[in-house]
Design a protein around this motif. Structure first.
Motif, PDB file in Angstrom:
ATOM      1  N   LYS A   1      10.045   6.937  -4.917  1.00 33.35           N
ATOM      2  CA  LYS A   1       9.381   5.715  -4.461  1.00 33.35           C
ATOM      3  C   LYS A   1       7.876   5.789  -4.647  1.00 33.35           C
ATOM      4  O   LYS A   1       7.216   4.783  -4.872  1.00 33.35           O
ATOM      5  CB  LYS A   1       9.703   5.476  -2.983  1.00 33.35           C
ATOM      6  N   GLU A   2       7.325   6.988  -4.515  1.00 28.69           N
ATOM      7  CA  GLU A   2       5.878   7.149  -4.632  1.00 28.69           C
ATOM      8  C   GLU A   2       5.656   8.007  -5.877  1.00 28.69           C
ATOM      9  O   GLU A   2       5.647   9.235  -5.832  1.00 28.69           O
ATOM     10  CB  GLU A   2       5.317   7.799  -3.356  1.00 28.69           C
ATOM     11  N   GLU A  32       0.848  -1.190   0.000  1.00 31.41           N
ATOM     12  CA  GLU A  32       0.000   0.000   0.000  1.00 31.41           C
ATOM     13  C   GLU A  32       0.882   1.238   0.000  1.00 31.41           C
ATOM     14  O   GLU A  32       1.881   1.302   0.719  1.00 31.41           O
ATOM     15  CB  GLU A  32      -0.924   0.008   1.221  1.00 31.41           C
ATOM     16  N   ASN A  33       0.510   2.230  -0.808  1.00 31.42           N
ATOM     17  CA  ASN A  33       1.334   3.434  -0.843  1.00 31.42           C
ATOM     18  C   ASN A  33       1.087   4.298   0.400  1.00 31.42           C
ATOM     19  O   ASN A  33       0.112   4.106   1.123  1.00 31.42           O
ATOM     20  CB  ASN A  33       1.107   4.218  -2.140  1.00 31.42           C
ATOM     21  N   SER A  77       9.047  12.023   2.949  1.00 32.98           N
ATOM     22  CA  SER A  77       7.871  11.150   3.063  1.00 32.98           C
ATOM     23  C   SER A  77       6.773  11.760   3.936  1.00 32.98           C
ATOM     24  O   SER A  77       5.585  11.614   3.638  1.00 32.98           O
ATOM     25  CB  SER A  77       8.281   9.796   3.648  1.00 32.98           C
TER      26      SER A  77
END
Lengths: 358, 358, 358
Positions: free
Chosen positions: A331-332, A85-86, A110
């Protein structure tokens, strides 16, 4: 987007805001019982994507001492959160359960990414090596309470001054106040980075570098100790020869002022001898307690929502990628590429790294 | 050092203190609602250096039912606490957050070590195979509530009587009350150690040993069951031949008194047949519930601080090392070497082992 | 056995009970503050034998927002619970601490097994692929609140309709209300099982199957998205060719009604484009929030105990073993073999599978 007061980066707020927060911290230290019901009925979610037991317990205690309650996780490796899950989905959902989120994550930017879509205020409890603003607030409250001022102090920093975000952040913060002097005690290899020294010079503040704690300790009002890892030295021989210079023991304490205070972000390894703990100038355990009080002040301030600041100061640059491989934007992938600046050099709004515009 | 009432070892307190605690336990059992706000605003830290889900939940429930709240950890392997921080630093810091600590650790003497420097009272929730005082208090409250007395009882202990601290501790405790008789049911290899039998003899109490539960059960007021691990038997053949003698089933229950009560510290494996659970004399689940009530009484007593006892009864012997390789003093080198006695044989204050003075 | 109102299977209760629960959910959504003290002094135990962070946090938040408090575990691998203790003993003990248990376990029938001996009500938070009633209640509350009715709706289900207990359970539940139409959007291989279609036919409800979301979306009032795992397709080529048909993006949203609502049980992977989140018809994050509200309603209802239903409807068949190898009766041997029916085919009361009587 709902109006909400996140704390991602201390520098998002003016010094006056810090001072107000420290004043509230002082009031809470003086009379904690007066705040025992201030957050009754409120829920804090602590989302610790990497374990940090002490930081998490400090936040949890702060919320409980305000009368609030807790949900959260601390070990995503064994939780379903790790399974694909993001960050957006997880934090968005939990922000629908909780009134305030505290988040720690190993990747730079993040926590800001989470704050962009969360439905409640978000506090940064550490995003990799990038920022850890509540440690700096802890240090400031300790100085304020124990020295009575944030100005005119001679502050020694000892150990690995090259790699500690804690040290960099506190030096930058203390450079906002008048008349402070800095004594930077480290090996040449682990000296303070030039861009931080530039901040000091720009502020017109005096600093000097030295390689021996014993020689420097006598003039200090504050000594901020940090650890030097063995592997940071050039060789094992170098380590054995030099390490004693950066260990605080009773002998060195005997050379210090009667009103010195010794701080340490903890955990310590062996850079402070355990016998020093019994010295009344050893303030590092008290410092951890101040950490709880300043977090109480912060939670209250953020929940009152009077500190709303816009998260995005620049704008989206669709075709520019951040140059920092450890930035959360790599990463996202769904995250908008927000940068500050419009020339050829842009600053990533997540991780603060410089990037050439595409 | 602040005045504070730790509970490290039941034997630190006189029997009158135990009786007062059991009386408070009885009051709480009778009217739990009267205590629902007794610890409002107080925080308990549960520091479980090894997992013990049931013990931890029992303490947590006790604190919640007193109106208090909780912080803590239960899995140091995945927490930052495991990363090189000593017990002193961790417990000292958390004692600055919490009002009371409950600690479990695999090493003998570790909880006492923590109590030496903690800023709040510390309760021992098990330090390796050494002590587990709240299990014994649980057993005592169960006996008191269900039999109405702690005297004049015929108590059978069945299973591995050589290796269980629970059994040893309860026998020692019950030897402080008058007229109790003990029936020790085990294989020869797993018999009660001589030094515990000596305690019984010194108290003038009667005991007998036997190797078959079926023969002994008829005369018992209380049957305390424990597990025998297969590997404790001389051989697989021996195990198959003998194990039935130490398993409680409905057939054996039919031979017992109508007012027998069956206790077990739990978890059980197969030493009590599941069908026995439906027998009204099976008291082991109720016993777990009494464990919660006596912990409520203990938390209240410790927080009121009326039970202050000095942790160190002897003095430091710098040059003597404890002979027990599992003693906490061998892992946490900074601990002062406290021993009781001044002759050639000293008793370690952490783990209670005897050592020759250097 | 104490009278108590477990929730193991939604079908244990009549539709009127669901409606009453949804009404209470609506009241809580409208005025959550009115319920902030409804469970004061009550303790919920969350026993998660497999991690499910979001479900656990949803239940925890629900209890906290009712003024109650929490104990529990979420990672039996590192807890002592994993070490050989059976479900009965663990849940029986914790039911002596808590006022209500919420349990999740990977094995079918495990939560019902626990409810048989627990001393307090038990809620099923998922027992393997078998049941997950609070997800269905979440979906029903979302439909009721957002569409204003549970009748006369055209509901599309898209993705893997063969394997998802969430989809099956919601279709069965919605077949209890009048005038609903179902559009089943999937590949042939992942079509809805025949026995669920039989339920629809028996209820006289209309349904149709189609293989392309784009063609179906225009007529829907509700779109329930689920994930199709790549490995469910016949081949990698098949996957690449077809996957687009089952991904919701802005282009497809443009073809939908203005008052469509999009649901998803979460977590999503890539079956809904992130850009769709900003569409006001995307209701999946709100749906997670409704999950918290319906759990508040459920906890209240269960604690009031007005919903008592007998757990065992059939009787024990000692010599018959359930045919389902994943049924809890094969792991916990002490469980009575309860089946419904008296002929040659029996239905296991734990896992609902059919078995031939011995």
């Amino acid at each position: 987007m709902r109006m909400k007061a996140d704390l991602i980066d201390l520098n998002d707020y003016p010094v006056e805001w810090w001072e107000k927060l420290l004043d509230l911290g002082h009031k809470i230290v003086s009379d904690p019982a007066a705040y025992a019901h201030a957050c009754e009925g409120k829920i804090m979610g602590t989302l610790f994507y990497e374990p940090s037991t002490r930081t998490q317990m400090s936040f949890q205690t702060a919320m409980l001492r305000l009368g609030g309650s807790l949900i959260g996780f601390d070990n995503p490796a064994t939780s379903s959160v790790a399974k694909g899950e993001n960050i957006k989905d997880t934090t968005k959902i939990v922000s629908g359960y909780a009134d305030i989120l505290v988040m720690r994550h190993p990747t730079a930017g993040s926590v800001k990414a989470a704050a962009l879509t969360a439905d409640c205020p978000v506090i940064n409890a550490g995003d990799g090596g990038h920022l850890h603003p509540t440690q700096t607030l802890t240090d400031l409250l300790t100085l304020k309470e124990e020295k009575g001022t944030l100005s005119g102090l001679t502050i020694g920093f000892c150990g690995d001054l090259k790699n500690g975000r804690t040290v960099h952040s506190l030096i930058k913060a203390m450079s906002c106040f008048k008349g402070n002097r800095f004594v930077l005690i480290s090996t040449k290899e682990l000296a303070l980075p030039v861009y931080i020294k530039d901040v000091l010079s720009a502020s017109g503040l005096e600093y000097k570098e030295c390689s021996d704690l014993e020689k420097a300790i006598g003039e200090l009002d504050v000594l901020y100790m940090t650890r030097i890892q063995q592997e940071r030295f050039a060789s094992r021989e170098e380590y054995e020869k030099q390490k004693g210079c950066y260990v605080l023991d009773r002998k060195k304490m005997a050379l210090a002022k009667a009103d010195l205070i010794v701080l340490h972000p903890l955990p310590r390894v062996d850079e402070i001898e355990i016998a020093v703990d019994d010295d009344s100038r050893a303030m590092y355990f008290k410092q951890a307690e101040y950490g709880m009080y300043i977090r109480m002040a912060l939670i209250l301030t953020v929940l009152e929502g009077q500190a709303h600041i816009p998260l995005v100061k620049g704008r989206e640059h669709r075709h520019t990628l951040c140059s920092n491989p450890n930035c959360i934007t790599h990463k996202e992938k769904y995250l908008p590429h927000y940068f500050i600046g419009d020339g050829t050099t842009l600053i990533c709004e997540y991780c603060d790294e410089r990037t050439l515009a595409e």
